[in-house]
Design a protein around this motif. Structure first.
Motif, PDB file in Angstrom:
ATOM      1  N   ILE A   1       0.859  -1.185   0.000  1.00 40.00           N
ATOM      2  CA  ILE A   1       0.000   0.000   0.000  1.00 40.00           C
ATOM      3  C   ILE A   1       0.893   1.231   0.000  1.00 40.00           C
ATOM      4  N   TRP A   2       0.592   2.162  -0.883  1.00 40.13           N
ATOM      5  CA  TRP A   2       1.386   3.380  -1.038  1.00 40.13           C
ATOM      6  C   TRP A   2       0.521   4.572  -0.653  1.00 40.13           C
ATOM      7  N   LEU A   3       1.006   5.377   0.273  1.00 35.59           N
ATOM      8  CA  LEU A   3       0.226   6.468   0.837  1.00 35.59           C
ATOM      9  C   LEU A   3       0.860   7.819   0.520  1.00 35.59           C
TER      10      LEU A   3
ATOM     11  N   PRO B   1      -4.795 -13.955  -5.069  1.00 37.97           N
ATOM     12  CA  PRO B   1      -4.789 -13.314  -6.377  1.00 37.97           C
ATOM     13  C   PRO B   1      -5.936 -12.319  -6.604  1.00 37.97           C
ATOM     14  N   PHE B   2      -6.915 -12.263  -5.690  1.00 41.36           N
ATOM     15  CA  PHE B   2      -8.112 -11.478  -5.981  1.00 41.36           C
ATOM     16  C   PHE B   2      -8.306 -10.259  -5.091  1.00 41.36           C
ATOM     17  N   GLY B   3      -7.390 -10.031  -4.144  1.00 45.52           N
ATOM     18  CA  GLY B   3      -7.552  -8.899  -3.251  1.00 45.52           C
ATOM     19  C   GLY B   3      -7.413  -7.578  -3.980  1.00 45.52           C
ATOM     20  N   GLY B   4      -8.142  -6.571  -3.500  1.00 46.76           N
ATOM     21  CA  GLY B   4      -8.084  -5.245  -4.099  1.00 46.76           C
ATOM     22  C   GLY B   4      -8.354  -4.194  -3.051  1.00 46.76           C
ATOM     23  N   GLY B   5      -9.153  -3.216  -3.416  1.00 43.28           N
ATOM     24  CA  GLY B   5      -9.471  -2.139  -2.502  1.00 43.28           C
ATOM     25  C   GLY B   5     -10.252  -2.572  -1.291  1.00 43.28           C
ATOM     26  N   ASP B   6     -10.858  -3.759  -1.346  1.00 41.00           N
ATOM     27  CA  ASP B   6     -11.596  -4.271  -0.192  1.00 41.00           C
ATOM     28  C   ASP B   6     -10.662  -4.782   0.903  1.00 41.00           C
ATOM     29  N   HIS B   7      -9.356  -4.800   0.653  1.00 41.33           N
ATOM     30  CA  HIS B   7      -8.405  -5.309   1.648  1.00 41.33           C
ATOM     31  C   HIS B   7      -7.765  -4.209   2.484  1.00 41.33           C
ATOM     32  N   PHE B   8      -8.097  -2.939   2.203  1.00 40.93           N
ATOM     33  CA  PHE B   8      -7.547  -1.858   3.022  1.00 40.93           C
ATOM     34  C   PHE B   8      -8.473  -0.651   2.972  1.00 40.93           C
ATOM     35  N   ASP B   9      -8.285   0.256   3.928  1.00 42.23           N
ATOM     36  CA  ASP B   9      -9.070   1.486   3.951  1.00 42.23           C
ATOM     37  C   ASP B   9      -8.243   2.573   4.629  1.00 42.23           C
TER      38      ASP B   9
ATOM     39  N   LEU C   1       4.847  -7.848   5.406  1.00 37.05           N
ATOM     40  CA  LEU C   1       3.433  -8.067   5.126  1.00 37.05           C
ATOM     41  C   LEU C   1       3.116  -7.732   3.671  1.00 37.05           C
ATOM     42  N   GLU C   2       2.081  -8.353   3.144  1.00 42.31           N
ATOM     43  CA  GLU C   2       1.634  -8.094   1.779  1.00 42.31           C
ATOM     44  C   GLU C   2       0.146  -7.775   1.771  1.00 42.31           C
ATOM     45  N   CYS C   3      -0.219  -6.698   1.091  1.00 42.82           N
ATOM     46  CA  CYS C   3      -1.609  -6.295   0.916  1.00 42.82           C
ATOM     47  C   CYS C   3      -1.687  -5.442  -0.350  1.00 42.82           C
ATOM     48  N   PRO C   4      -2.700  -5.672  -1.185  1.00 51.01           N
ATOM     49  CA  PRO C   4      -3.768  -6.668  -1.090  1.00 51.01           C
ATOM     50  C   PRO C   4      -3.242  -8.096  -1.253  1.00 51.01           C
ATOM     51  N   ILE C   5      -4.029  -9.047  -0.741  1.00 55.35           N
ATOM     52  CA  ILE C   5      -3.638 -10.454  -0.792  1.00 55.35           C
ATOM     53  C   ILE C   5      -3.967 -11.012  -2.171  1.00 55.35           C
TER      54      ILE C   5
END
Length: 726
Positions: free
Chosen positions: A175-177, A207-215, A201-205
């Protein structure tokens, strides 16, 4: 939408515009969306970002650049886009809604990024977050500028070796802020910082993770990541991490420093945690978590952080003494109300994706979430500033529907405000826009959709199935049966659009399509889903046998003497299982797409926790369980004509499974065909490949039930069209 079709065919479906979920401005008067269209005449794709004016119903072009993506509102008058460059970089551009031809580059990011999230901090400051690959030293990875290796060899010392459709390399999602500020009417993006650098750590997870994995919020960010101490191929456990500070986004040129993420502990829950989301005021957060490690289809349960200043104070909402949760549904996403007091939950329910309202209260017997919108398939929900809900959804007959759910009248005895006159768990939306005019542009209508139920194999169960009829259906006639079996197995046929397995495509060929949700399916309660464990060829197969018998006895318009069976993934496994058992003799032909031939082949899969959980142990510890449900044990019975489809990049169910099934059929002298794609994964996604897939599948099944082969019918129609133009 420029396509109007007399008949819904694969070409019509695949060349129809594909519209994204709508992105409303604060009052819902204007809607941003992306749309792509594929032309089989030109063999090319066209992409656009457009804006819909709700009152006039007119759309305007924002950009037709294929490099632009992620349209986002900055207030109600400015639009931000991410634009790729030929050098693999990303430009952040901003333009005004009234001047779509003028764009300012407000930031240059040195690599490809996505999953854009923006949060307004004050009138002139926005928090900015994207995801992108990071190199081992924490820098943004740019594949266009990366040094090419001199060897193609890869050495692995642990799993994963490959995942879904790619070999795993040393680069990881991060994640880049940054901070977007407006000075003298001009926006500027600060330098982005890798929020996960040095954490492991890795996020998004993948193969299908996206914006639903962080906020992100005004005080920090929250995300989910695989537990770094566990082998990801053997475990599903993911943790929620939280990084916050009162001056998180402060700094002269961007974020000064990012606090080390803090792990949120949830006692007794060892499975996957997903969907972390802040309340609008940033003072609370919520997320979903599963209880069981190694079980990717366990029930999602709701957790709330009531005060983000003390993130390890976590409350299990809707808890129960047995740990299974008081609400027997598994939500997939959380949407807070604008006032941060309550939330909406999206969850499957009886073959639909529905919307529920919920307000957490600390009391001995809390209210359960209340269904306020019955799908269809809801794909996205956005609260507007006054509280109404903008809904993006689809159905079997409509590929994109935008609607508004007014929220202004209180239901007696419930804390939520709902539309006028609502006294039960269903409501009416206000129509905004349908991409297909409710299916009419395709010649489809709601009257083609029906539902049936029959007694299941397990005591007290009822099996729900969708019925899709041809648009030219006549109840006095009989039609061949297309029995569609879904993948998963913990999945379900829901009333939603698909370009891969669309029941209406088969129905318009002249079939009655019946899509059952047997034991193991989701949306009918967690016990029904869990019952698939140790039963892959057991209860679900028996449910399908009982369904075939029920259809024969009760649906006079279905000719089960002319039946075909089709399935992909677990549905492909079931086709191979059916082929070796008595139900297989009831079908004229079968189709297996990326299915399991031999259970031991699952050891070549990437996510080994899946077979270990569903079968009930490892191959070494439970060889009898693995052998019990192995389709290859029953190949002596294989005799029904069978089409096998398997693609080279499917690393979940490897290519050997498809070849083994085809070779078995060929050596037994069973009429069979094999279709493969070297550039597709578990799904066939490229339009030209998908068209060939449909041609081969429809020609195959039509030839066995007396329907005209699809390619022959298309050729005849084209010749008739040419003659009429002469």
């Amino acid at each position: 939408m420029t396509i109007r079709a007399a008949k819904f065919t694969p070409e019509v479906m695949l060349s129809a515009p594909r519209r994204s979920a709508g992105i409303p401005n604060s009052d819902g008067s204007k809607i941003l969306y992306s749309v792509s269209t594929y032309s089989f005449d030109e063999h090319s794709k066209k992409s656009e970002i457009r804006m819909l004016d709700v009152e006039s119903q007119q759309t305007s072009l924002i950009t037709d650049s294929p490099l632009a993506r992620s349209p986002t509102w900055l207030g109600d008058d400015s639009i931000l886009l991410l634009v790729s460059t030929d050098e693999g970089e990303t430009h952040v551009v901003v333009g005004e809604t009234g001047d779509a031809n003028k764009w300012d580059i407000v930031g240059e990011i040195p690599g490809p990024v996505g999953d854009l999230k923006i949060k307004q901090i004050d009138n002139d400051t926005f928090a900015f977050a994207v995801s992108g690959k990071a190199t081992p030293d924490g820098e943004l990875f740019n594949p266009e500028k990366a040094k090419k290796p001199l060897t193609s060899g890869r050495l692995y010392k642990k799993m994963f070796v490959r995942h879904w459709d790619h070999y795993v390399d040393e680069n990881r999602n991060a994640i880049w802020l940054g901070r977007l500020t407006k000075t003298d009417g001009k926006f500027k993006l600060s330098e982005l910082k890798n929020a996960l650098k040095g954490t492991g750590l890795e996020c998004p997870i993948q193969p299908f993770g996206g914006g639903d994995h962080f906020d992100i919020s005004s005080t920090g960010f929250i995300f989910t990541a695989k537990d770094p101490d566990l082998d990801p191929a053997m475990h599903t456990k993911t943790n929620i991490y939280f990084s916050t500070a009162s001056s998180f986004w402060a700094g002269d040129d961007g974020i000064q420093s990012i606090p080390t993420p803090q792990k949120i502990d949830i006692v007794g829950f060892e499975g996957a945690s997903t969907s972390p989301v802040f309340s609008p005021n940033g003072k609370q957060a919520a997320f979903l978590s599963m209880k069981t490690d190694g079980y990717e289809s366990d029930k999602n349960q709701l957790f709330i952080i009531p005060d983000t200043r003390t993130p390890n104070w976590v409350i299990h909402a809707l808890a129960s003494a047995n740990g299974k949760g008081a609400w027997d549904r598994s939500p997939s996403s959380i949407i807070w109300t604008p006032d941060s007091t309550s939330m909406y939950l999206v969850a499957e329910d009886n073959g639909r994706i529905c919307l529920f309202a919920y307000r957490f209260e600390l009391k001995p017997k809390p209210d359960l979430p209340l269904m306020i919108l019955k799908g269809g398939s809801i794909s996205d929900v956005t609260p507007l500033k006054e509280g109404d809900l903008f809904i993006s959804s689809s159905s079997f007959i409509d590929n994109s529907l935008y609607s508004l759910l007014p929220v202004h009248n209180t239901v007696p005895g419930h804390v939520f405000s709902l539309p006028d006159g609502i006294k039960s768990a269903s409501t009416t939306t206000k129509y905004i826009s349908s991409q297909t005019k409710n299916g009419g542009m395709f010649g489809l209508s709601r009257k083609q959709i029906d539902e049936i139920h029959w007694p299941g194999a397990a005591k007290g169960t009822k099996i729900h199935a969708w019925v899709v009829k041809p648009s030219f259906f006549d109840s006095k006639k009989k039609y061949p049966l297309a029995y569609l079996i879904h993948g998963g197995p913990q999945n379900s046929w829901v009333n939603g659009w698909s370009t891969r397995w669309n029941p209406a495509v088969f129905a318009e060929q002249g079939y009655i399509v019946i899509a059952p949700n047997p034991t193991g399916s989701t949306s009918y309660g967690q016990s029904f889903t869990d019952a698939i464990q140790g039963q892959w060829g057991g209860l679900p197969y028996e449910d399908l046998v009982l369904g075939f018998e029920w259809i024969t006895a009760n649906l006079t318009y279905v000719d089960t003497n002319l039946a075909v069976g089709l399935g992909a993934s677990y549905g492909g496994y079931m086709m191979n299982w059916i082929q070796g058992h008595p139900l297989g003799r009831k079908f004229k032909a079968l189709v297996t797409h990326d299915g399991v031939f031999s259970m031991t082949g699952q050891m070549a899969s990437e996510e080994l926790y899946f077979p270990f959980h569903d079968i009930g142990g490892t191959l070494a510890s439970s060889p009898a369980a693995w052998a019990k449900w192995d389709p290859s044990r029953f190949t002596a019975n294989w005799s029904t004509p069978h089409l096998i489809i398997h693609s080279e990049l499917d690393y979940r169910l490897t290519m050997a499974e498809g070849l083994a099934a085809f070779h078995t059929l060929q050596t037994r002298g069973v009429e069979s065909q094999f279709l493969t794609f070297p550039d597709e994964n578990h799904w066939v996604l490229k339009p030209e490949n998908s068209l060939l897939w449909h041609e081969v599948v429809l020609d195959w099944i039509n030839g066995f039930v007396g329907l005209e082969k699809y390619t022959e019918a298309r050729k005849r129609a084209l010749e008739a069209e040419r003659e009429s133009m002469q």
